[in-house]
Structures are given as structure tokens and as C-alpha cells.
Write a protein that holds these residues in place. Structure first.
Motif, PDB file in Angstrom:
ATOM      1  N   GLU A  15       0.736   3.869  -3.096  1.00  0.00           N
ATOM      2  CA  GLU A  15       0.057   5.139  -2.845  1.00  0.00           C
ATOM      3  C   GLU A  15       1.018   6.311  -2.875  1.00  0.00           C
ATOM      4  O   GLU A  15       0.650   7.416  -3.307  1.00  0.00           O
ATOM      5  CB  GLU A  15      -0.701   5.075  -1.524  1.00  0.00           C
ATOM      6  CG  GLU A  15      -1.916   4.162  -1.590  1.00  0.00           C
ATOM      7  CD  GLU A  15      -2.741   4.116  -0.321  1.00  0.00           C
ATOM      8  OE1 GLU A  15      -3.861   3.564  -0.367  1.00  0.00           O
ATOM      9  OE2 GLU A  15      -2.263   4.630   0.723  1.00  0.00           O
ATOM     10  N   TYR A  65      -0.876   5.953  -7.018  1.00  0.00           N
ATOM     11  CA  TYR A  65      -1.806   4.921  -7.452  1.00  0.00           C
ATOM     12  C   TYR A  65      -2.747   4.537  -6.314  1.00  0.00           C
ATOM     13  O   TYR A  65      -2.515   4.895  -5.156  1.00  0.00           O
ATOM     14  CB  TYR A  65      -1.052   3.685  -7.942  1.00  0.00           C
ATOM     15  CG  TYR A  65      -0.039   3.986  -9.018  1.00  0.00           C
ATOM     16  CD1 TYR A  65      -0.447   4.501 -10.243  1.00  0.00           C
ATOM     17  CD2 TYR A  65       1.321   3.791  -8.819  1.00  0.00           C
ATOM     18  CE1 TYR A  65       0.468   4.799 -11.242  1.00  0.00           C
ATOM     19  CE2 TYR A  65       2.250   4.086  -9.805  1.00  0.00           C
ATOM     20  CZ  TYR A  65       1.822   4.592 -11.010  1.00  0.00           C
ATOM     21  OH  TYR A  65       2.733   4.890 -11.997  1.00  0.00           O
ATOM     22  N   SER A  66      -3.805   3.800  -6.639  1.00  0.00           N
ATOM     23  CA  SER A  66      -4.754   3.376  -5.608  1.00  0.00           C
ATOM     24  C   SER A  66      -4.781   1.858  -5.511  1.00  0.00           C
ATOM     25  O   SER A  66      -4.521   1.147  -6.485  1.00  0.00           O
ATOM     26  CB  SER A  66      -6.149   3.922  -5.897  1.00  0.00           C
ATOM     27  OG  SER A  66      -6.657   3.399  -7.107  1.00  0.00           O
ATOM     28  N   SER A 115      -8.937   5.865  -9.458  1.00  0.00           N
ATOM     29  CA  SER A 115      -9.471   5.621  -8.122  1.00  0.00           C
ATOM     30  C   SER A 115      -9.526   4.123  -7.825  1.00  0.00           C
ATOM     31  O   SER A 115      -9.444   3.291  -8.725  1.00  0.00           O
ATOM     32  CB  SER A 115     -10.873   6.230  -7.992  1.00  0.00           C
ATOM     33  OG  SER A 115     -11.834   5.350  -8.549  1.00  0.00           O
ATOM     34  N   ARG A 116      -9.709   3.793  -6.555  1.00  0.00           N
ATOM     35  CA  ARG A 116      -9.747   2.380  -6.145  1.00  0.00           C
ATOM     36  C   ARG A 116     -11.133   1.767  -6.303  1.00  0.00           C
ATOM     37  O   ARG A 116     -11.296   0.563  -6.101  1.00  0.00           O
ATOM     38  CB  ARG A 116      -9.290   2.235  -4.701  1.00  0.00           C
ATOM     39  CG  ARG A 116     -10.225   2.817  -3.652  1.00  0.00           C
ATOM     40  CD  ARG A 116      -9.674   2.506  -2.263  1.00  0.00           C
ATOM     41  NE  ARG A 116     -10.516   3.009  -1.192  1.00  0.00           N
ATOM     42  CZ  ARG A 116     -11.556   2.351  -0.673  1.00  0.00           C
ATOM     43  NH1 ARG A 116     -11.912   1.183  -1.164  1.00  0.00           N
ATOM     44  NH2 ARG A 116     -12.255   2.876   0.315  1.00  0.00           N
ATOM     45  N   GLN A 133       0.819  -1.216   0.000  1.00  0.00           N
ATOM     46  CA  GLN A 133       0.000   0.000   0.000  1.00  0.00           C
ATOM     47  C   GLN A 133       0.850   1.263   0.000  1.00  0.00           C
ATOM     48  O   GLN A 133       0.627   2.176  -0.809  1.00  0.00           O
ATOM     49  CB  GLN A 133      -0.913  -0.008   1.231  1.00  0.00           C
ATOM     50  CG  GLN A 133      -1.789   1.247   1.347  1.00  0.00           C
ATOM     51  CD  GLN A 133      -2.600   1.255   2.636  1.00  0.00           C
ATOM     52  OE1 GLN A 133      -2.385   0.440   3.536  1.00  0.00           O
ATOM     53  NE2 GLN A 133      -3.538   2.179   2.732  1.00  0.00           N
ATOM     54  N   TYR A 169      -3.352  -3.867   1.631  1.00  0.00           N
ATOM     55  CA  TYR A 169      -3.283  -2.678   2.473  1.00  0.00           C
ATOM     56  C   TYR A 169      -3.300  -3.168   3.910  1.00  0.00           C
ATOM     57  O   TYR A 169      -3.664  -4.327   4.177  1.00  0.00           O
ATOM     58  CB  TYR A 169      -4.480  -1.741   2.213  1.00  0.00           C
ATOM     59  CG  TYR A 169      -5.806  -2.362   2.544  1.00  0.00           C
ATOM     60  CD1 TYR A 169      -6.400  -2.163   3.795  1.00  0.00           C
ATOM     61  CD2 TYR A 169      -6.467  -3.194   1.643  1.00  0.00           C
ATOM     62  CE1 TYR A 169      -7.605  -2.756   4.118  1.00  0.00           C
ATOM     63  CE2 TYR A 169      -7.674  -3.791   1.957  1.00  0.00           C
ATOM     64  CZ  TYR A 169      -8.239  -3.571   3.194  1.00  0.00           C
ATOM     65  OH  TYR A 169      -9.431  -4.173   3.516  1.00  0.00           O
TER      66      TYR A 169
END
Length: 260
Positions: free
Chosen positions: A155, A159-160, A208-209, A151, A183
């Protein structure tokens, strides 16, 4: 229940996972503009059966094919069909086999010809995050340490991380305990012990995630339709280190300098 494997069982799992790596290497030979995802699926099924194993995904929870082939904004679980790959596409191929009663599971995201630089960078970052996560797959660490490594790396680069899908234990069943999210917080989650075998599989989005699952119940894509990348290894916690049972070497032998 988390099933710990013996050294002998881990070696059987290595055979299964190396065959997955060989199958993905075979796919690397065929991924060119114009080939359909269904054609790739048929080649993979024949290759797996010719090597004395059976496809691990075919029929799993009703899944209709040998491979999950996910193109561009599809994150995972794309069903092979008549879509012909195009120059500039990226395509995640997730493959599973059953050999000696044990499952192998691995995935790789390929470029079709030349892809946009920002998409290629997404793939590189996702693959790098996989290996950073694997560094924490050692006895005494916790599942949260793996997810945290993935994660924070992704991030920090803008990026997600997909939350609804995750890695998992692997063994006689394709999906075993524990879940392995991409994560998490360090020092949280199940304790890693020698003999555990887990699939670590970052699924990372350019945008987006948020995800959408299509009406087929399988195909999972980004809500904003921006590209996603997916890389996966099956790993055994053994002897104080992470022992990667699957392999990208067969892919890299085919792609050479074009490897991600």
C-alpha cells in the motif's frame, strides 16, 4: 484445528513443494507468445505424473484442471483454455501437487516477453512483499504480523491488497487452518508455532482491490480490469525461522537475467 507437522512430515512436504517448483520451472521454458494456457496445463500434468505425483488441484472442489492460470486482470483461479498468450501479458501460474500424501503449493507471475514498466514494478513489489511476509513466519509471532508486513509494503507503493482471498495452512489437505490474509494488525490472529506449515500468497492489484468472480465460479478478476500479481510459497515454522519448502530457483535458472 491447526495440525502441527513433525520434522519427518515437513521433509515429505518439502519433496512435494520442490516438485511444484520444478513444475513452475518447466512452465518458464514454455511461456512465450502464442502458446495456449491449456497447452501449458497439459505439459504440467504430464510433468507432475512423470515425477511420481498427482496434480493437487485437478478435481479439487470440482476444479477441472491441473493449474490455475490467471492472465493480466485475472487475480487467481483462471481456468486453462484456448487463450494464446500475447507479448506484454503477465500470467500467474498456481500449481499444486500431492506426493507422499502431502500437498505442495506455490505460484509465480511470469512476464510474456516485454511488459509495461508499471506492470513489471507491480510484479517486483508483490514478490518482495512475499518475502517480507515470510520474515514474520516464525514461532511466537502471529498471523496478523505476516499480513501487516505485506499490506504496508504494497500500500505504501500505491497498490491495493485483495481481501476476499488469502493464504492458508497446508498439509495432507490442500487448505487447512489457519487462514493467512495479506492484511492485518501486528500481534493479532493465531499464534505461530513450530510445526505449522502455511502458504503465504500476496495477491496485489495495480488498481483498486475490488474483485469480480465470473460465472464459472472460479475465475476471479479485478473489477477495474487492471493487472494483478500473485506470488506464493509454502513455509514451515521450524527451528526459530521460516523454512521455505517451495522454490523459485528452478524458474530463475530458466529465466536468468529476465527473472522478476
Amino acid at each position: 484445528m491447526i495440525y502441527l507437522k513433525t520434522d519427518e512430515e515437513i521433509e515429505l512436504m518439502r519433496e512435494s513443494n520442490l516438485l511444484v517448483g520444478m513444475t513452475l520451472g518447466e512452465m518458464a521454458k514454455w511461456i512465450v507468445p502464442g502458446i495456449t494456457t491449456l497447452k501449458l496445463d497439459k505439459i504440467a500434468e504430464e510433468f507432475i505424473r512423470d515425477n511420481g505425483a498427482i496434480p493437487g488441484f485437478l478435481g479439487y472442489a470440482g476444479y477441472p484442471n491441473t493449474l490455475c492460470i490467471s492472465v493480466n486482470e485475472v487475480i487467481v483461479h483462471g481456468i486453462p483454455n484456448s487463450y494464446a498468450l500475447r507479448e506484454g501479458d503477465v500470467v500467474s501460474i498456481d500449481c499444486g501437487v500431492v506426493k507422499n500424501g502431502f500437498n505442495g503449493d506455490s505460484a509465480y507471475t511470469f512476464c510474456v516477453g516485454e511488459v509495461a514498466p508499471e506492470v513489471e514494478q507491480l510484479l517486483k513489489t508483490t514478490k518482495e512483499s512475499l518475502y517480507l511476509g515470510i520474515e514474520h513466519a516464525v514461532e511466537g509471532k502471529r498471523i496478523g504480523d505476516i499480513g501487516h508486513a505485506v499490506q504496508t509494503y504494497c500500500e505504501a507503493r500505491g497498490y491495493s491488497v485483495v481481501r476476499e482471498l488469502c493464504g492458508h495452512g497446508v498439509g495432507k489437505k490442500l487448505h487447512e487452518e489457519p487462514n493467512v490474509p495479506n492484511y492485518g494488525r501486528p500481534g493479532t490472529g493465531p499464534l505461530l508455532k513450530n510445526g505449522m506449515c502455511i502458504a503465504i500468497e500476496p495477491m496485489i492489484n495495480l488498481g483498486s482491490r475490488n474483485i469480480v468472480i465470473e460465472r464459472d465460479g472460479w475465475t476471479t478478476r479485478t473489477r477495474d480490469r487492471k493487472p494483478s500479481a500473485h506470488f506464493e510459497h509454502t513455509v514451515a515454522i521450524k527451528g526459530g525461522k521460516a523454512d521455505i519448502l517451495s522454490s523459485f530457483e528452478y524458474i530463475e535458472q530458466v529465466l536468468g537475467e529476465k527473472s522478476i
